[in-house]
Design a protein around this motif. Sequence first.
Motif, short mmCIF file in Angstrom:
data_model
loop_
_atom_site.label_atom_id
_atom_site.label_comp_id
_atom_site.label_asym_id
_atom_site.label_seq_id
_atom_site.Cartn_x
_atom_site.Cartn_y
_atom_site.Cartn_z
N PHE A 111 54.53 2.76 2.97
CA PHE A 111 55.55 2.36 3.92
C PHE A 111 56.01 0.91 3.78
O PHE A 111 55.27 0.06 3.25
CB PHE A 111 55.04 2.55 5.35
CG PHE A 111 54.57 3.95 5.64
CD1 PHE A 111 55.44 5.01 5.54
CD2 PHE A 111 53.25 4.19 6.00
CE1 PHE A 111 55.02 6.31 5.80
CE2 PHE A 111 52.83 5.48 6.27
CZ PHE A 111 53.71 6.53 6.16
N LEU A 112 57.19 0.63 4.32
CA LEU A 112 57.70 -0.73 4.45
C LEU A 112 57.21 -1.29 5.78
O LEU A 112 57.97 -1.80 6.60
CB LEU A 112 59.23 -0.73 4.38
CG LEU A 112 59.84 -0.15 3.10
CD1 LEU A 112 61.37 -0.12 3.21
CD2 LEU A 112 59.39 -0.91 1.87
N PHE A 117 44.89 1.56 12.09
CA PHE A 117 44.38 2.84 12.59
C PHE A 117 43.00 2.58 13.18
O PHE A 117 42.01 2.43 12.45
CB PHE A 117 44.30 3.81 11.40
CG PHE A 117 44.35 5.26 11.74
CD1 PHE A 117 45.55 5.87 12.07
CD2 PHE A 117 43.20 6.04 11.67
CE1 PHE A 117 45.60 7.24 12.34
CE2 PHE A 117 43.25 7.39 11.95
CZ PHE A 117 44.44 8.00 12.28
N THR A 118 42.93 2.49 14.51
CA THR A 118 41.66 2.16 15.18
C THR A 118 41.01 3.45 15.66
O THR A 118 41.55 4.17 16.50
CB THR A 118 41.90 1.22 16.37
OG1 THR A 118 42.61 0.06 15.91
CG2 THR A 118 40.58 0.78 16.98
N ILE A 119 39.84 3.74 15.12
CA ILE A 119 39.17 5.00 15.41
C ILE A 119 38.62 5.01 16.83
O ILE A 119 37.93 4.06 17.25
CB ILE A 119 38.03 5.26 14.40
CG1 ILE A 119 38.54 5.18 12.96
CG2 ILE A 119 37.39 6.63 14.67
CD1 ILE A 119 39.64 6.16 12.63
N PRO A 146 47.95 -1.84 4.37
CA PRO A 146 48.96 -2.89 4.22
C PRO A 146 50.32 -2.36 3.77
O PRO A 146 50.44 -1.25 3.24
CB PRO A 146 48.36 -3.81 3.14
CG PRO A 146 46.90 -3.48 3.12
CD PRO A 146 46.83 -2.01 3.46
N PHE A 147 51.33 -3.15 3.98
CA PHE A 147 52.71 -2.89 3.53
C PHE A 147 52.69 -2.45 2.07
O PHE A 147 52.15 -3.12 1.20
CB PHE A 147 53.49 -4.20 3.69
CG PHE A 147 54.96 -4.12 3.35
CD1 PHE A 147 55.92 -4.13 4.35
CD2 PHE A 147 55.38 -4.06 2.02
CE1 PHE A 147 57.28 -4.10 4.04
CE2 PHE A 147 56.73 -4.02 1.70
CZ PHE A 147 57.68 -4.05 2.71
N GLU A 163 46.91 4.34 16.77
CA GLU A 163 47.61 3.88 15.57
C GLU A 163 48.77 2.95 15.95
O GLU A 163 49.56 3.26 16.84
CB GLU A 163 48.15 5.07 14.78
CG GLU A 163 48.85 4.66 13.49
CD GLU A 163 49.29 5.84 12.63
OE1 GLU A 163 49.85 5.61 11.55
OE2 GLU A 163 49.07 7.00 13.06
N TYR A 164 48.84 1.83 15.24
CA TYR A 164 49.90 0.85 15.46
C TYR A 164 50.55 0.49 14.13
O TYR A 164 49.86 0.14 13.18
CB TYR A 164 49.32 -0.41 16.11
CG TYR A 164 50.23 -1.61 16.12
CD1 TYR A 164 51.52 -1.53 16.64
CD2 TYR A 164 49.81 -2.83 15.62
CE1 TYR A 164 52.37 -2.64 16.64
CE2 TYR A 164 50.63 -3.95 15.64
CZ TYR A 164 51.90 -3.85 16.14
OH TYR A 164 52.74 -4.94 16.15
N ALA A 165 51.87 0.59 14.06
CA ALA A 165 52.61 0.21 12.86
C ALA A 165 53.62 -0.87 13.21
O ALA A 165 54.23 -0.84 14.28
CB ALA A 165 53.34 1.41 12.26
N ARG A 166 53.78 -1.83 12.29
CA ARG A 166 54.72 -2.94 12.48
C ARG A 166 55.48 -3.18 11.18
O ARG A 166 54.89 -3.38 10.12
CB ARG A 166 53.97 -4.21 12.89
CG ARG A 166 54.89 -5.40 13.14
CD ARG A 166 54.13 -6.54 13.77
NE ARG A 166 53.16 -7.12 12.88
CZ ARG A 166 51.91 -7.46 13.24
NH1 ARG A 166 51.48 -7.23 14.47
NH2 ARG A 166 51.09 -8.00 12.37
N GLY A 167 56.81 -3.10 11.28
CA GLY A 167 57.66 -3.28 10.09
C GLY A 167 58.93 -2.47 10.26
O GLY A 167 59.48 -2.38 11.36
#
Length: 210
Positions: A111-112, A117-119, A146-147, A163-167
Motif C-alpha cells: 500500500f501507499l 495491526f495491534t493484536i 510500512p509504506f 487496525e490503523y492505516a495512515r496514508g
Amino acid sequence: MARIFLVSSLVLLLAIAVPFLAPKHVFDEKKLAQIAKRALAKDASNATTIINNVIGLMREEYPDYIETGDKWLFNNAGGAMGSMTVLHASFSEYVIIFGSAIGTEGHTGRFLADDWFTILYGEQWAYKAGSIEKEVYRPGDQHHLPFGVAKGYRMPDTCWALEYARGNILSMMPFGIFDTFSSTLDLWTLWETVEISGTQMLKNLLRGKV
C-alpha cells in the motif's frame, strides 16, 4: 443504488484533490497500542469483551471521530477472508476492528500507506519473501506494515485486531473489494463496504478532516 452511485462518484472526484491537501492526522499508533493494552488489562479472556472494551475506550479518546462499531461486514482480500467493523474512515486514515473467528491466511497487500495491526485476541503470523522463520504477534503486540511493504500472513485460529492505516487510503480500497469480482460475487458486501466507508469519508471531509 442511486445513493451508492452518488457516494462513490463524490469519493472518486474528491480523491483527485487529496494529494494536494494537507492531511490532518487525528490518530496515533502508540496511543492505539496503549488503548489495546488497557482493554486487555480489563479482561483478556473473551474476544467479544475485549473488542467492546476497545471500542468504548476509542470512543472516549476520540469522541468526534469514532463510530459505534455496531455494523460488521465480511472482507475478502488477498486470498484471506475475515470480518470487520469500520470505526473511522477518511482520505488519510482508517481505523477498523478486523479478524476471523476461525482463522485465515493471505497476502497483506502493498500500500501507499503505513498500517499498524495491534493484536487483541489470538495470534497473527507473518513473513516477508525470503524469510525462513515466521514473525509471531500476540495480544498487545503491534505489527507495523510500512509504506510499500508486503507480507504473507496467517491467523491460525480465532484472531482479532485493532487496525490503523495512515496514508493514501483510497489507494487501498481496490485491494479490499476486487475479490468481489474475481471470486465471491458478494455484491451486498460490496454495497455496504462502499456506502459505509464512502459516507464516513465524505462526512469527515465536510468537517475539515481529510
